[in-house]
Scaffold this motif. Structure first.
Motif, PDB file in Angstrom:
ATOM      1  N   ASN A   1       6.743 -12.054   2.592  1.00  0.00           N
ATOM      2  CA  ASN A   1       5.589 -11.221   3.004  1.00  0.00           C
ATOM      3  C   ASN A   1       4.790 -10.590   2.264  1.00  0.00           C
ATOM      4  OD1 ASN A   1       3.507  -9.956   4.560  1.00  0.00           O
ATOM      5  ND2 ASN A   1       5.136  -9.321   6.015  1.00  0.00           N
ATOM      6  N   LEU A   2       3.905 -11.316   1.654  1.00  0.00           N
ATOM      7  CA  LEU A   2       3.365 -10.837   0.275  1.00  0.00           C
ATOM      8  C   LEU A   2       2.548  -9.697   0.524  1.00  0.00           C
ATOM      9  CD1 LEU A   2       2.491 -14.002  -1.898  1.00  0.00           C
ATOM     10  CD2 LEU A   2       4.686 -12.476  -1.966  1.00  0.00           C
ATOM     11  N   ASP A   3       1.691  -9.653   1.709  1.00  0.00           N
ATOM     12  CA  ASP A   3       1.077  -8.504   2.158  1.00  0.00           C
ATOM     13  C   ASP A   3       1.483  -7.317   2.249  1.00  0.00           C
ATOM     14  OD1 ASP A   3      -1.164 -10.300   2.183  1.00  0.00           O
ATOM     15  OD2 ASP A   3      -1.455 -10.864   4.127  1.00  0.00           O
ATOM     16  N   ALA A   4       2.810  -7.473   3.099  1.00  0.00           N
ATOM     17  CA  ALA A   4       3.390  -6.303   3.262  1.00  0.00           C
ATOM     18  C   ALA A   4       4.060  -5.855   1.865  1.00  0.00           C
ATOM     19  CB  ALA A   4       4.861  -6.460   4.380  1.00  0.00           C
ATOM     20  N   GLN A   5       4.532  -6.894   1.234  1.00  0.00           N
ATOM     21  CA  GLN A   5       4.948  -6.066  -0.185  1.00  0.00           C
ATOM     22  C   GLN A   5       4.000  -5.389  -1.017  1.00  0.00           C
ATOM     23  OE1 GLN A   5       5.808  -9.125  -3.527  1.00  0.00           O
ATOM     24  NE2 GLN A   5       8.056  -9.017  -2.598  1.00  0.00           N
ATOM     25  N   ALA A   6       2.674  -5.916  -1.077  1.00  0.00           N
ATOM     26  CA  ALA A   6       1.537  -5.259  -1.627  1.00  0.00           C
ATOM     27  C   ALA A   6       1.304  -3.823  -1.040  1.00  0.00           C
ATOM     28  CB  ALA A   6       0.183  -5.962  -1.609  1.00  0.00           C
ATOM     29  N   GLU A   7       1.403  -3.867   0.427  1.00  0.00           N
ATOM     30  CA  GLU A   7       1.188  -2.440   1.038  1.00  0.00           C
ATOM     31  C   GLU A   7       2.203  -1.511   0.789  1.00  0.00           C
ATOM     32  OE1 GLU A   7      -0.304  -1.093   5.327  1.00  0.00           O
ATOM     33  OE2 GLU A   7       1.196  -2.719   5.254  1.00  0.00           O
ATOM     34  N   ARG A   8       3.545  -1.941   0.536  1.00  0.00           N
ATOM     35  CA  ARG A   8       4.471  -0.916   0.367  1.00  0.00           C
ATOM     36  C   ARG A   8       4.521  -0.646  -1.312  1.00  0.00           C
ATOM     37  NH1 ARG A   8       8.062  -5.253   1.852  1.00  0.00           N
ATOM     38  NH2 ARG A   8       9.131  -5.100  -0.142  1.00  0.00           N
ATOM     39  N   LEU A   9       3.923  -1.293  -2.182  1.00  0.00           N
ATOM     40  CA  LEU A   9       3.938  -0.767  -3.468  1.00  0.00           C
ATOM     41  C   LEU A   9       2.663   0.174  -3.410  1.00  0.00           C
ATOM     42  CD1 LEU A   9       4.419  -0.897  -6.560  1.00  0.00           C
ATOM     43  CD2 LEU A   9       2.799  -3.142  -6.694  1.00  0.00           C
ATOM     44  N   THR A  10       1.591  -0.074  -2.757  1.00  0.00           N
ATOM     45  CA  THR A  10       0.422   0.799  -2.707  1.00  0.00           C
ATOM     46  C   THR A  10       1.021   2.226  -2.238  1.00  0.00           C
ATOM     47  OG1 THR A  10      -1.100  -0.908  -2.267  1.00  0.00           O
ATOM     48  CG2 THR A  10      -1.801   1.404  -1.638  1.00  0.00           C
ATOM     49  N   ILE A  11       1.960   2.457  -1.087  1.00  0.00           N
ATOM     50  CA  ILE A  11       2.381   3.684  -0.542  1.00  0.00           C
ATOM     51  C   ILE A  11       2.960   4.095  -1.594  1.00  0.00           C
ATOM     52  CG2 ILE A  11       3.665   4.483   1.145  1.00  0.00           C
ATOM     53  CD1 ILE A  11       2.741   2.390   3.254  1.00  0.00           C
ATOM     54  N   ALA A  12       3.978   3.435  -2.207  1.00  0.00           N
ATOM     55  CA  ALA A  12       5.064   4.055  -3.161  1.00  0.00           C
ATOM     56  C   ALA A  12       4.221   4.681  -4.361  1.00  0.00           C
ATOM     57  CB  ALA A  12       5.860   2.740  -3.598  1.00  0.00           C
ATOM     58  N   ASP A  13       3.071   3.983  -4.741  1.00  0.00           N
ATOM     59  CA  ASP A  13       2.411   4.450  -5.882  1.00  0.00           C
ATOM     60  C   ASP A  13       1.395   5.773  -5.626  1.00  0.00           C
ATOM     61  OD1 ASP A  13       3.067   2.676  -7.827  1.00  0.00           O
ATOM     62  OD2 ASP A  13       1.267   1.156  -7.533  1.00  0.00           O
ATOM     63  N   GLU A  14       1.284   5.883  -4.247  1.00  0.00           N
ATOM     64  CA  GLU A  14       0.560   6.896  -3.860  1.00  0.00           C
ATOM     65  C   GLU A  14       1.591   8.222  -3.786  1.00  0.00           C
ATOM     66  OE1 GLU A  14      -1.632   8.614   0.292  1.00  0.00           O
ATOM     67  OE2 GLU A  14      -1.233   6.547   0.108  1.00  0.00           O
ATOM     68  N   CYS A  15       2.810   8.006  -3.412  1.00  0.00           N
ATOM     69  CA  CYS A  15       4.023   8.917  -3.398  1.00  0.00           C
ATOM     70  C   CYS A  15       4.115   9.456  -4.927  1.00  0.00           C
ATOM     71  CB  CYS A  15       4.848   8.550  -2.875  1.00  0.00           C
ATOM     72  SG  CYS A  15       6.346   9.616  -2.738  1.00  0.00           S
ATOM     73  N   LEU A  16       4.148   8.675  -5.675  1.00  0.00           N
ATOM     74  CA  LEU A  16       4.389   8.676  -7.136  1.00  0.00           C
ATOM     75  C   LEU A  16       3.196   9.672  -7.781  1.00  0.00           C
ATOM     76  CD1 LEU A  16       6.174   8.382  -9.740  1.00  0.00           C
ATOM     77  CD2 LEU A  16       4.966   6.270 -10.275  1.00  0.00           C
TER      78      LEU A  16
END
Length: 358
Positions: free
Chosen positions: A73-88
């Motif tokens: 699920n590439l869309d979900a993967q991109a969304e997870r990365l966006t959230i992780a980067d925001e936290c970082l």
């Protein structure tokens, strides 16, 4: 515990901003390590905060689609990365301008590429990284963690427990497809095996990071009870310099304290049904000051109780207010009272900078 030396900024002068980056599959105790380490560092007086990728995701998504962790699920993967980067990014901002010294980034970070990207961003912002990889090869520990912690998380509110266990187990399998253990020896890291069973340490530098490693060496995930008790009354109350002996009331208190603790532990063990090999011996940590030693001496009559004396639990030097009652301190030093309320951990009364030698 005396606070470590700090600069006007609130940071320890000998250690800059530090980012602890958690690594590992789900249900490996990363959140337990994060919160426990955070409490320890705050106890030392270090400005510390946990930034949880899972909490960021829950705040933004509320509910998780069934295929959210599917690697296809590439869309979900991109969304997870966006959230992780925001936290970082929030953690780095807090370390740069928010008065923080140690930020703990609680996420999976399972790929070498992801960890290398985080490492580069941290160094660009003058933040010292330290990776902590939590590894567990004992299925019984993982399953126990899932049942005791994960099924009660907000992700599974209202779920049947067995269904929640199956869903979370499937989530772990999806992460396993991408998981790469840390193999880049140029990174500073600690590998924590089976929640403290074994540690591998690489390129850990500096006093503060070394203190973290020492703490991790003593980390455990078994519940235990800690009792906090005051020493008994002394013949000269409110006196620090005199180092007075216990009064008769103080000795009576010490006897009652021992009886209470032993009876309470016996009653608790009976309720929980602990077996003999699970029973943990009682250890007493006492001050080196006279009233503390005498209070603890009552416990030494039992050969199954270990009594140890540590200066770290001594009363702090009260300085000019030695011998005063709270009412007298409030009347004579109202400004100091206000300073103590603002920063009770670091506040010291005049002429109270150093401990009395024992």
């Amino acid at each position: 515990m005396a606070a470590l030396y700090k600069t006007a900024s609130g940071r320890l002068f000998h250690a800059g901003a530090i980012a602890i980056v958690l690594v590992g599959l789900p249900a490996r105790g990363k959140t337990h390590v994060s919160r426990s380490l955070c409490r320890y560092l705050r106890w030392l007086g270090v400005s510390t905060k946990v930034f949880s990728v899972g909490n960021y995701r829950r705040e933004r998504l509320k509910s998780i689609p069934e295929d959210y962790f599917d690697p296809d699920n590439l869309d979900a993967q991109a969304e997870r990365l966006t959230i992780a980067d925001e936290c970082l990014a929030d953690m780095m901002e807090w370390l740069r301008v928010g008065g923080g010294q140690v930020g703990i980034y609680d996420g999976n970070n399972v790929t070498e590429n992801r960890r290398r990207g985080i490492y580069k961003k941290l160094l660009e912002n003058d933040i010292h990284p330290l990776y902590i990889e939590s590894i567990c090869d004992k299925p019984e520990i993982v399953l126990a963690n899932i049942r005791s912690v994960k099924v009660s998380s907000p992700d599974y509110y209202g779920w049947d427990p067995d269904a929640a266990v199956k869903d979370y187990t499937d989530r772990i399998k999806q992460h396993e497809l991408d998981y790469e253990t840390i193999s880049d020896t140029s990174l500073p890291f600690v590998k924590l095996m089976n929640v403290g069973e074994r540690l591998i340490v690489n390129h850990v530098q500096g006093y503060l990071q070394s203190r973290m490693v020492y703490y991790l060496m003593n980390l455990h995930n078994r519940p235990r009870t800690i009792f906090f008790a005051r020493t008994g009354n002394s013949v000269i109350e409110n006196s620090y310099r005199e180092d007075p002996e216990l009064s008769q009331e103080g000795w009576d208190y010490a006897h009652v304290l021992k009886e209470f603790v032993i009876e309470y532990r016996a009653k608790k063990d009976g309720i929980t049904g602990k077996s003999a090999d699970e029973d943990r011996s009682l250890s007493v940590w006492a001050p080196t000051q006279k009233n503390g030693r005498q209070t603890a001496s009552i416990f030494t009559t039992d050969p199954n109780i270990a009594v140890r004396h540590y200066s770290m639990v001594n009363q702090l030097n009260p300085g000019v207010v030695d011998g005063m009652t709270p009412e007298q301190i409030n009347e004579k030093f109202p400004d100091e009272i206000e300073r103590a309320k603002v920063d009770p951990y670091h506040h010291r009364y005049p002429r109270a900078e150093k401990r009395r030698k024992t």
